[in-house]
Design a protein around this motif. Structure first.
Motif, PDB file in Angstrom:
ATOM      1  N   LEU A  39      22.198  -1.456 -14.858  1.00 62.27           N
ATOM      2  CA  LEU A  39      22.840  -0.748 -15.970  1.00 62.27           C
ATOM      3  C   LEU A  39      24.087  -0.014 -15.491  1.00 62.27           C
ATOM      4  N   ALA A  40      23.955   0.630 -14.326  1.00 64.06           N
ATOM      5  CA  ALA A  40      25.101   1.363 -13.768  1.00 64.06           C
ATOM      6  C   ALA A  40      26.234   0.407 -13.450  1.00 64.06           C
ATOM      7  N   ILE A  68      33.638   0.200 -17.880  1.00 65.43           N
ATOM      8  CA  ILE A  68      34.646   1.264 -17.753  1.00 65.43           C
ATOM      9  C   ILE A  68      35.942   0.693 -17.172  1.00 65.43           C
ATOM     10  N   ILE A  69      35.793  -0.173 -16.186  1.00 65.56           N
ATOM     11  CA  ILE A  69      36.998  -0.758 -15.572  1.00 65.56           C
ATOM     12  C   ILE A  69      37.754  -1.613 -16.595  1.00 65.56           C
ATOM     13  N   VAL A  70      37.010  -2.419 -17.336  1.00 63.69           N
ATOM     14  CA  VAL A  70      37.650  -3.264 -18.360  1.00 63.69           C
ATOM     15  C   VAL A  70      38.334  -2.392 -19.404  1.00 63.69           C
ATOM     16  N   CYS A  71      37.634  -1.345 -19.804  1.00 59.93           N
ATOM     17  CA  CYS A  71      38.188  -0.431 -20.815  1.00 59.93           C
ATOM     18  C   CYS A  71      39.469   0.225 -20.296  1.00 59.93           C
ATOM     19  N   ALA A  72      39.440   0.616 -19.020  1.00 55.94           N
ATOM     20  CA  ALA A  72      40.632   1.250 -18.433  1.00 55.94           C
ATOM     21  C   ALA A  72      41.802   0.267 -18.397  1.00 55.94           C
ATOM     22  N   LEU A  73      41.497  -0.983 -18.074  1.00 55.61           N
ATOM     23  CA  LEU A  73      42.575  -1.991 -18.027  1.00 55.61           C
ATOM     24  C   LEU A  73      43.169  -2.213 -19.412  1.00 55.61           C
ATOM     25  N   ILE A  74      42.302  -2.317 -20.412  1.00 55.11           N
ATOM     26  CA  ILE A  74      42.795  -2.539 -21.785  1.00 55.11           C
ATOM     27  C   ILE A  74      43.608  -1.328 -22.247  1.00 55.11           C
ATOM     28  N   THR A  75      43.105  -0.131 -21.909  1.00 53.07           N
ATOM     29  CA  THR A  75      43.838   1.082 -22.289  1.00 53.07           C
ATOM     30  C   THR A  75      45.212   1.104 -21.623  1.00 53.07           C
ATOM     31  N   GLY A  76      45.242   0.714 -20.349  1.00 55.48           N
ATOM     32  CA  GLY A  76      46.520   0.676 -19.635  1.00 55.48           C
ATOM     33  C   GLY A  76      47.486  -0.306 -20.273  1.00 55.48           C
ATOM     34  N   PHE A  77      46.972  -1.449 -20.693  1.00 49.12           N
ATOM     35  CA  PHE A  77      47.817  -2.462 -21.354  1.00 49.12           C
ATOM     36  C   PHE A  77      48.403  -1.909 -22.660  1.00 49.12           C
ATOM     37  N   PHE A  78      47.536  -1.301 -23.457  1.00 47.82           N
ATOM     38  CA  PHE A  78      48.014  -0.751 -24.732  1.00 47.82           C
ATOM     39  C   PHE A  78      48.991   0.396 -24.492  1.00 47.82           C
ATOM     40  N   PHE A  79      48.700   1.164 -23.461  1.00 51.87           N
ATOM     41  CA  PHE A  79      49.592   2.293 -23.170  1.00 51.87           C
ATOM     42  C   PHE A  79      50.983   1.789 -22.771  1.00 51.87           C
ATOM     43  N   LEU A  80      51.005   0.718 -21.993  1.00 53.33           N
ATOM     44  CA  LEU A  80      52.299   0.148 -21.584  1.00 53.33           C
ATOM     45  C   LEU A  80      53.077  -0.353 -22.804  1.00 53.33           C
ATOM     46  N   ARG A  81      52.364  -1.055 -23.686  1.00 56.65           N
ATOM     47  CA  ARG A  81      53.028  -1.561 -24.894  1.00 56.65           C
ATOM     48  C   ARG A  81      53.525  -0.396 -25.748  1.00 56.65           C
ATOM     49  N   LEU A 124      18.558  11.546 -10.512  1.00 56.72           N
ATOM     50  CA  LEU A 124      20.006  11.448 -10.253  1.00 56.72           C
ATOM     51  C   LEU A 124      20.577  10.149 -10.796  1.00 56.72           C
ATOM     52  N   GLN A 125      19.798   9.098 -10.636  1.00 55.76           N
ATOM     53  CA  GLN A 125      20.251   7.806 -11.134  1.00 55.76           C
ATOM     54  C   GLN A 125      20.387   7.832 -12.658  1.00 55.76           C
ATOM     55  N   ALA A 126      19.411   8.450 -13.293  1.00 58.92           N
ATOM     56  CA  ALA A 126      19.479   8.562 -14.754  1.00 58.92           C
ATOM     57  C   ALA A 126      20.692   9.388 -15.168  1.00 58.92           C
ATOM     58  N   LEU A 127      20.914  10.470 -14.434  1.00 55.66           N
ATOM     59  CA  LEU A 127      22.078  11.320 -14.731  1.00 55.66           C
ATOM     60  C   LEU A 127      23.377  10.536 -14.544  1.00 55.66           C
ATOM     61  N   PHE A 128      23.407   9.749 -13.494  1.00 59.20           N
ATOM     62  CA  PHE A 128      24.606   8.957 -13.199  1.00 59.20           C
ATOM     63  C   PHE A 128      24.877   7.941 -14.312  1.00 59.20           C
ATOM     64  N   VAL A 129      23.812   7.321 -14.779  1.00 58.28           N
ATOM     65  CA  VAL A 129      23.964   6.334 -15.860  1.00 58.28           C
ATOM     66  C   VAL A 129      24.448   7.027 -17.130  1.00 58.28           C
ATOM     67  N   VAL A 130      23.887   8.218 -17.376  1.00 55.74           N
ATOM     68  CA  VAL A 130      24.320   8.957 -18.568  1.00 55.74           C
ATOM     69  C   VAL A 130      25.797   9.333 -18.434  1.00 55.74           C
ATOM     70  N   ALA A 131      26.177   9.777 -17.224  1.00 56.92           N
ATOM     71  CA  ALA A 131      27.579  10.147 -17.006  1.00 56.92           C
ATOM     72  C   ALA A 131      28.492   8.941 -17.175  1.00 56.92           C
ATOM     73  N   LEU A 190      32.376   5.943 -20.370  1.00 56.75           N
ATOM     74  CA  LEU A 190      32.739   4.727 -21.125  1.00 56.75           C
ATOM     75  C   LEU A 190      33.085   5.076 -22.562  1.00 56.75           C
ATOM     76  N   LEU A 191      32.302   5.972 -23.130  1.00 60.42           N
ATOM     77  CA  LEU A 191      32.573   6.396 -24.511  1.00 60.42           C
ATOM     78  C   LEU A 191      33.945   7.055 -24.607  1.00 60.42           C
ATOM     79  N   LEU A 192      34.212   7.926 -23.641  1.00 60.79           N
ATOM     80  CA  LEU A 192      35.517   8.612 -23.608  1.00 60.79           C
ATOM     81  C   LEU A 192      36.648   7.589 -23.457  1.00 60.79           C
ATOM     82  N   GLY A 193      36.430   6.621 -22.576  1.00 56.10           N
ATOM     83  CA  GLY A 193      37.441   5.578 -22.370  1.00 56.10           C
ATOM     84  C   GLY A 193      37.675   4.769 -23.632  1.00 56.10           C
TER      85      GLY A 193
END
Lengths: 98, 152
Positions: A6-7, A14-27, B49-56, B61-64
């Motif tokens: 999951l992590a 997150i990485i994909v999202c950051a890349l897409i955000t960077g692309f949109f930001f550049l445009r 800690l792992q659960a906390l990390f996943v939540v973080a 991701l939500l913020l992004g």
């Protein structure tokens, strides 16, 4: 293991999202720059026209004190020629046209 | 039974160690039990800690995603504005360069020549030097018939 997967998944997202955000930001940045350039052109044109108009008005005012500027004002159609300088209009035919 | 906190464990150990005559009896069974407890504690803490990390990560991701959406909307807005303004301004700019700019340049040039002969017009022209600086000629040639005294 489940948490690890999951992590990893989240990190990838997150990485994909950051890349897409960077692309949109550049445009967005490039579009904004072009918009600013266009607005700058528009403001420049307006300012130049307004300044030239004000200068013409002041030249008109000045011509009241010093008519030697008149040829320039006539040349640029800022001031209309007086009736005495204008060519005489053709006389109207007497008795009407047949 | 919940696992003992490290501070409690340390306190217990120090109590045990304070009794020298019981040390051998007490330490022997605990040394076998402690690693098991410690590992269980570590495992539990690791899971937390792992659960906390996943939540973080999820929060990040939500913020992004929110940032991405915001930038996307901004970009669409600016793009629409640009598509609306670009043809108009480009047409105006072309018209300006073809007609007004030449006219202004010639007009300012004529007035500069005039101001060279009539010094009382110079202050009026000078007021427009800044907004029309592109159309001012750097140096006006001396008009014929003017004396150096007049030119100052």
């Amino acid at each position: 293991m489940k948490s690890n997967a999951l992590a990893s998944l989240l990190t990838g997202a997150i990485i994909v999202c950051a890349l897409i955000t960077g692309f949109f930001f550049l445009r967005y940045y490039l579009a904004l720059k072009e918009l600013q350039r266009l607005q700058g052109q528009y403001v420049f044109m307006n300012n130049a026209r307004n300044a030239a108009q004000s200068l013409a008005n002041e030249a008109m005012e000045y011509s009241k004190r010093n008519p030697s500027i008149d040829p320039i004002l006539y040349q640029y159609a800022i001031k209309e020629r007086s009736a005495t300088n204008a060519p005489a209009p053709a006389p109207a035919p007497r008795g009407g046209a047949k | 039974m919940p696992p003992l906190q490290p501070r409690h464990r340390a306190g217990e150990l120090s109590k045990i160690m304070d009794k020298p005559h019981e040390q051998g009896d007490l330490l022997q069974p605990r040394t076998a039990a402690d690693p098991v407890v410690a590992i269980a504690n570590l495992r539990s803490e690791h899971q937390q800690l792992q659960a906390l990390f996943v939540v973080a990560l999820g929060a990040l991701l939500l913020l992004g995603l929110v940032c991405c959406l915001f930038i996307f909307k901004q970009w669409r807005m600016v793009r629409a504005q640009l598509q609306e303004q670009r043809p108009t301004v480009q047409r105006m700019w072309a018209d300006y360069q073809n007609s007004s700019e030449r006219l202004i340049r010639n007009f300012v040039g004529s007035l500069q020549n005039f101001a060279g002969q009539h010094r009382d017009f110079q202050p009026i022209l000078e007021r427009y030097r800044d907004p029309l600086r592109l159309y001012f000629v750097a140096s006006v040639p001396a008009p014929p018939g003017t004396t150096p005294k007049n030119q100052k």
